[in-house]
Enzyme design. Structure first.
Site, PDB file in Angstrom:
ATOM      1  N   HIS A 298       0.801  -1.231   0.000  1.00 43.26           N
ATOM      2  CA  HIS A 298       0.000   0.000   0.000  1.00 43.26           C
ATOM      3  C   HIS A 298       0.824   1.266   0.000  1.00 43.26           C
ATOM      4  CE1 HIS A 298      -3.911  -1.976   0.863  1.00 43.26           C
ATOM      5  NE2 HIS A 298      -3.133  -2.865   1.456  1.00 43.26           N
ATOM      6  N   LYS A 483      -8.261  13.550   4.376  1.00 43.95           N
ATOM      7  CA  LYS A 483      -7.354  12.398   4.311  1.00 43.95           C
ATOM      8  C   LYS A 483      -6.345  12.523   5.432  1.00 43.95           C
ATOM      9  CE  LYS A 483      -6.463  13.867   0.063  1.00 43.95           C
ATOM     10  NZ  LYS A 483      -6.736  12.598  -0.604  1.00 43.95           N
ATOM     11  N   ARG A 484      -5.570  11.461   5.675  1.00 42.47           N
ATOM     12  CA  ARG A 484      -4.495  11.558   6.660  1.00 42.47           C
ATOM     13  C   ARG A 484      -3.628  12.779   6.336  1.00 42.47           C
ATOM     14  NH1 ARG A 484      -0.626   7.338   6.030  1.00 42.47           N
ATOM     15  NH2 ARG A 484      -1.555   6.838   4.013  1.00 42.47           N
ATOM     16  N   LYS A 489       0.886  14.109   0.620  1.00 43.77           N
ATOM     17  CA  LYS A 489      -0.485  14.423   0.184  1.00 43.77           C
ATOM     18  C   LYS A 489      -0.661  15.923  -0.085  1.00 43.77           C
ATOM     19  CE  LYS A 489      -2.516  10.468   2.665  1.00 43.77           C
ATOM     20  NZ  LYS A 489      -3.287   9.715   1.650  1.00 43.77           N
ATOM     21  N   THR A 591      -8.500   6.444  -1.872  1.00 42.97           N
ATOM     22  CA  THR A 591      -9.856   5.883  -1.940  1.00 42.97           C
ATOM     23  C   THR A 591     -10.884   6.967  -1.643  1.00 42.97           C
ATOM     24  OG1 THR A 591      -9.463   5.095   0.299  1.00 42.97           O
ATOM     25  CG2 THR A 591      -9.361   3.458  -1.460  1.00 42.97           C
ATOM     26  N   LYS A 595     -14.686   7.952  -3.270  1.00 46.27           N
ATOM     27  CA  LYS A 595     -15.908   8.252  -2.513  1.00 46.27           C
ATOM     28  C   LYS A 595     -16.502   9.583  -2.965  1.00 46.27           C
ATOM     29  CE  LYS A 595     -13.696   5.770   1.177  1.00 46.27           C
ATOM     30  NZ  LYS A 595     -12.710   5.889   2.271  1.00 46.27           N
TER      31      LYS A 595
HETATM   32  C1  26Q Z   1       4.925   1.421   8.948  1.00 45.91           C
HETATM   33  C2  26Q Z   1       6.069   1.250   9.694  1.00 45.91           C
HETATM   34  C3  26Q Z   1       6.132   1.732  10.973  1.00 45.91           C
HETATM   35  C4  26Q Z   1       5.033   2.377  11.504  1.00 45.91           C
HETATM   36  C5  26Q Z   1       3.879   2.534  10.768  1.00 45.91           C
HETATM   37  C6  26Q Z   1       3.820   2.065   9.486  1.00 45.91           C
HETATM   38  C7  26Q Z   1       2.611   2.259   8.677  1.00 45.91           C
HETATM   39  C8  26Q Z   1       1.375   2.443   9.262  1.00 45.91           C
HETATM   40  C9  26Q Z   1       0.251   2.660   8.493  1.00 45.91           C
HETATM   41  C10 26Q Z   1       2.674   2.298   7.308  1.00 45.91           C
HETATM   42  C11 26Q Z   1       1.550   2.520   6.549  1.00 45.91           C
HETATM   43  C12 26Q Z   1       0.317   2.716   7.135  1.00 45.91           C
HETATM   44  C13 26Q Z   1      -0.879   2.993   6.375  1.00 45.91           C
HETATM   45  C14 26Q Z   1      -0.883   3.135   5.075  1.00 45.91           C
HETATM   46  C15 26Q Z   1      -2.073   3.499   4.293  1.00 45.91           C
HETATM   47  O1  26Q Z   1      -3.128   3.779   4.820  1.00 45.91           O
HETATM   48  N1  26Q Z   1      -1.906   3.484   2.982  1.00 45.91           N
HETATM   49  C16 26Q Z   1      -2.965   3.859   2.055  1.00 45.91           C
HETATM   50  O2  26Q Z   1      -3.618   2.679   1.645  1.00 45.91           O
HETATM   51  C17 26Q Z   1      -4.729   2.984   0.841  1.00 45.91           C
HETATM   52  C18 26Q Z   1      -5.431   1.686   0.544  1.00 45.91           C
HETATM   53  O3  26Q Z   1      -4.710   0.944  -0.367  1.00 45.91           O
HETATM   54  C19 26Q Z   1      -4.301   3.705  -0.426  1.00 45.91           C
HETATM   55  O4  26Q Z   1      -5.453   4.076  -1.135  1.00 45.91           O
HETATM   56  C20 26Q Z   1      -3.496   4.950  -0.098  1.00 45.91           C
HETATM   57  O5  26Q Z   1      -2.968   5.521  -1.283  1.00 45.91           O
HETATM   58  C21 26Q Z   1      -2.376   4.585   0.858  1.00 45.91           C
HETATM   59  O6  26Q Z   1      -1.710   5.759   1.277  1.00 45.91           O
END
Ligand code: 26Q
Length: 745
Positions: A298, A483-484, A489, A591, A595
């Protein structure tokens, strides 16, 4: 499911003298009785989704809709004098922080509705993603005690299925809580809660505990292993009961999907069990694992690619560290036997620089590896996993993300759903592509759609007024970026673009400007300083504009507090314009873009993630694409110098100067740090995300939107075209693809 019986039960529920909480529990439990009555035996072959995040949002309305009783229930209780909207105060189940967690929730919904046996595994965090308040422009985080007031009537505690999970220093009980997902089939989301000593219970206390200390990292490792091992342990045990130690049938019955790398310890635990408990050789166990596991990536952000210090893993999980090391050697031998060059085996290595690369474990063991939008999958093949792709191209495939139209259209935009019912009948509810039949140049349809948009905008305005105490400008175009909060972003770029428009308005350069409201919703990770500074900057701009009588009738910025799934439901339905402005190459898919499109917002976006596919379906002419493409950014190489760039563009310099010239006061140097992010090499280059490079093109795109919005018929036509061409972005399509191409269920 006996609908009449359920409605009868509703009619018999006594309302007087009961609190909303009591009624919530009583109504929910009546639904649960019906739902649980339907959950039959698990089929021969099932898919299992492993995810650390599930952003389920509110289950109440969703489940009543799924049971086909939502409207009747509203009427029945209204007649008794109770408005079901009281349950809009129910806490979201926010056991996730963004796209990845909400995707998991949409996929569970679509799988159940399509009748695909997909079971989710995860962690039942005591506290979900923090609740956000804005105090003096800054984010303040509060614990999200989501179970406190309303409880969790949608889950069943299953102590009869407890699992023991062993760490070097303790044993933890994993207690399953099963949440049924109702549809054509009734599937289950099983979330494990850690019980035992005080130390043990910390494991399922918080989502993403800070991992900047060794203690924090250990807790993260424990969390990931905890639910992975509980799930794998349970499934393997059940299998052995039926088939004994002959694991050859295991992959026929189980397919595992890793939602990013956060559950890769499941691979190690699987191998550990098969070799240690059931005496298979490692190569044999690996063969079975290779037929069972699949991995979805992701993100390509280097800082988000998980690597765990092998010493640390060894300390908490010695057997797991040992297995991963053996796996590393086995993979190396395999690659050497094939004669792969050294650089390539180094790139694919499981152990790299004293760390376990969780992505490399996942890629090595998985039968299928997928990205989440066309461009993202291409980047996985060409940049992130180049060597692995070169040696096994058949492993890689794309499955573009999707969102569930049940929550993101039928629930959040009943008016638009009724519009489709009126014009198409009810068939589209089971087959979303049918909405393409709407003729977008039909005057009646356009007028009806325009009225719906106005209604949803008015509802959103009323909600923001209630929640934030802010009255939105009348007759304005609503532009949303929700979004986050992350630098890639580029909410920061939007902030600068708004300032540019502000100065242009002040200088009288935009005499015909249509009032515009910018709506931001975003949480910044607790430890992400720069993201918090961007929130502050946005709020400073909001304040500057609100206090300036020269512009405050034309321009408005609102940063809503505590953006979550339920807030999103209001914003996606009530916005005209969707901002999707990530640096090309960085947003895996997005995503929220889907929406908003599904609800008829036009996209102002870069050629990134699923935006590319959105404009492919809805037409570039109906959206506002701007900014550098991946190819253009790559071609820039080291040639881009943001300091020079700002000097050459006075329209940029004027806005970036506000970060340091006292326009917003000093703000403890927080805005100065944002200026540094643009002009100094704070990561490996200045302006890492090309904020200034794309700034003026964004301003132009926004001004074009503002201009075209004046011709309402034309603009609404673009909106309706987007809404009616969003079917591809349904998670029903995505799940069908996973089921057919990967899971074979
Ligand atoms: C990794 C290592 C250490 C600590 C935290 C993390 C970590 C935590 C959460 C890495 C990634 C996330 C979350 C990622 C995320 O939400 N990605 C999103 O996924 C969506 C669904 O596929 C995509 O639409 C988005 O583009 C993507 O940013």
């Amino acid at each position: 499911m006996d609908r009449d019986r359920l409605l009868e039960t509703f009619k018999n529920i006594e309302v007087t003298d009961k609190t909303a909480v009591e009624l919530y529990k009583e109504i929910s439990s009546a639904c649960m009785d019906e739902i649980m009555g339907e959950s039959g035996k698990t089929p021969e072959r099932c898919a299992y989704y492993f995810s650390v995040e599930y952003l389920m949002g509110r289950m109440f309305f969703n489940n009543l809709l799924a049971l086909g009783v939502l409207n009747e229930a509203r009427e029945i209780f209204a007649r008794k004098g109770f408005d079901l909207n009281a349950f809009e105060d129910v806490e979201d189940a926010a056991l996730g922080n963004g796209g990845l967690g909400r995707l998991a929730a949409c996929y569970l919904d679509s799988a159940a509705n399509g009748g695909y046996p997909l079971y989710g595994f995860g962690i039942r965090y005591k506290y979900g993603l923090f609740r956000q308040k804005i105090v003096e422009g800054e984010q303040v985080e509060e614990a999200d005690d989501w179970l406190k007031t309303w409880g969790d009537p949608w889950s069943v505690r299953r102590e009869d299925e407890n699992v023991e999970v062993k760490f070097a220093d303790m044993t933890v009980t994993a207690v399953p809580y099963d949440m049924p997902i109702y549809g054509k089939s009734v599937n289950i989301l099983r979330l494990f809660q850690a019980e035992g000593s005080e130390e043990a219970e910390k494991i399922s206390e918080y989502l993403y505990p800070a991992d900047d200390t060794e203690e924090g990292k250990i807790l993260r490792i424990r969390q990931e292993y905890f639910f992975s091992a509980a799930a794998v342990g349970q499934l393997v045990k059940r299998y052995v009961k039926q088939y004994g130690r002959n694991f050859s049938h295991f992959p026929e019955q189980h397919v595992f999907q890793l939602n990013d790398t956060h559950a890769v310890f499941a691979v190690a635990e699987f191998l550990r069990l098969l070799t240690k408990e059931y005496r298979l050789t490692l190569p044999h166990a690996v063969e079975i694992a290779k037929q069972t596991f699949n991995y979805t990536n992701h993100t390509i952000l280097p800082e988000a690619l998980e690597c765990w210090d092998s010493k640390l893993v060894e300390k908490v999980l010695p057997e797991i560290a040992h297995i991963l090391t053996r796996l590393h050697l086995l993979a190396k031998r395999e690659w050497n036997a094939c004669g792969y060059p050294k650089e390539e085996t180094a790139e694919m290595s499981i152990v790299r620089g004293g760390k376990f690369s969780m992505a490399n474990v996942a890629v090595y063991i998985s039968g299928r590896v997928n990205g989440v939008a066309e461009i993202h999958t291409k980047i996985l093949k060409e940049r992130l996993f180049t060597a692995a792709y070169g040696h096994a191209p058949e492993k890689f495939l794309n499955v573009t993300n999707g969102v569930t139209q049940r929550r993101w259209l039928m629930l959040c935009n009943e008016e638009l759903a009724n519009f489709y019912d009126t014009r198409l009948g009810h068939g589209w509810r089971k087959n979303l592509p049918a909405i393409e039949e709407i003729a977008c140049d039909d005057g009646d349809a356009l007028a009806a759609f325009a009225r719906i948009k106005e209604t949803k905008k008015a509802q959103l305005a009323a909600y923001i007024e209630k929640r934030e105490g802010i009255t939105l400008l009348p007759d304005a175009v609503y532009i949303a970026q929700v979004k986050r909060l992350h630098e890639y972003k580029r909410q920061f770029m939007t902030a600068l673009a708004i300032l540019r428009i502000y100065f242009d308005l002040k200088e009288g350069k935009l005499p015909d400007f249509t009032p515009a409201v910018f709506i931001f919703g975003a949480k910044a990770a607790g430890s992400y300083k720069r993201a918090k500074e961007i929130i502050l900057f946005l709020n400073k701009i909001a304040e500057l504009i609100a206090n300036d009588a020269e512009v405050n009738g034309k321009l408005q910025v609102v940063f809503v507090q505590n953006y979550d799934v339920s807030y999103a439901e209001k914003i996606v339905a009530g916005s005209d314009v969707s901002l999707q402005v990530s640096t090309a190459g960085f947003e895996a898919s997005g995503t929220g873009n889907m929406k908003l499109m599904m609800n008829g917002a036009v996209t102002v976006g870069t050629m990134d993630g699923a935006n590319i596919e959105i404009v492919e379906k809805a037409g570039k002419e109906n959206n506002y694409i701007f900014g550098a493409t991946v190819e253009e950014i790559n071609a820039l190489g080291g040639k881009y110098d943001p300091v020079k760039f700002a000097e050459e563009h006075p329209r940029i310099k004027q806005v970036t100067d506000t970060l340091t010239d006292g326009t917003f006061g000093d703000a403890d140097g927080k805005l100065k740090d944002l200026a540094s992010s643009l002009f100094e090499e704070t990561y490996n280059r200045a302006d890492h995300y090309y904020v200034l490079y794309d700034l003026l093109p964004l301003v132009d795109a926004l001004l074009k939107v503002d201009e075209e919005y004046k011709d309402r018929t034309l603009f609404v036509k673009k909106q309706l075209f987007n809404a009616t061409h969003a079917a591809f972005f349904s998670s029903d399509r995505a799940i069908r693809t996973y089921a057919e191409k990967i899971w074979k269920i």
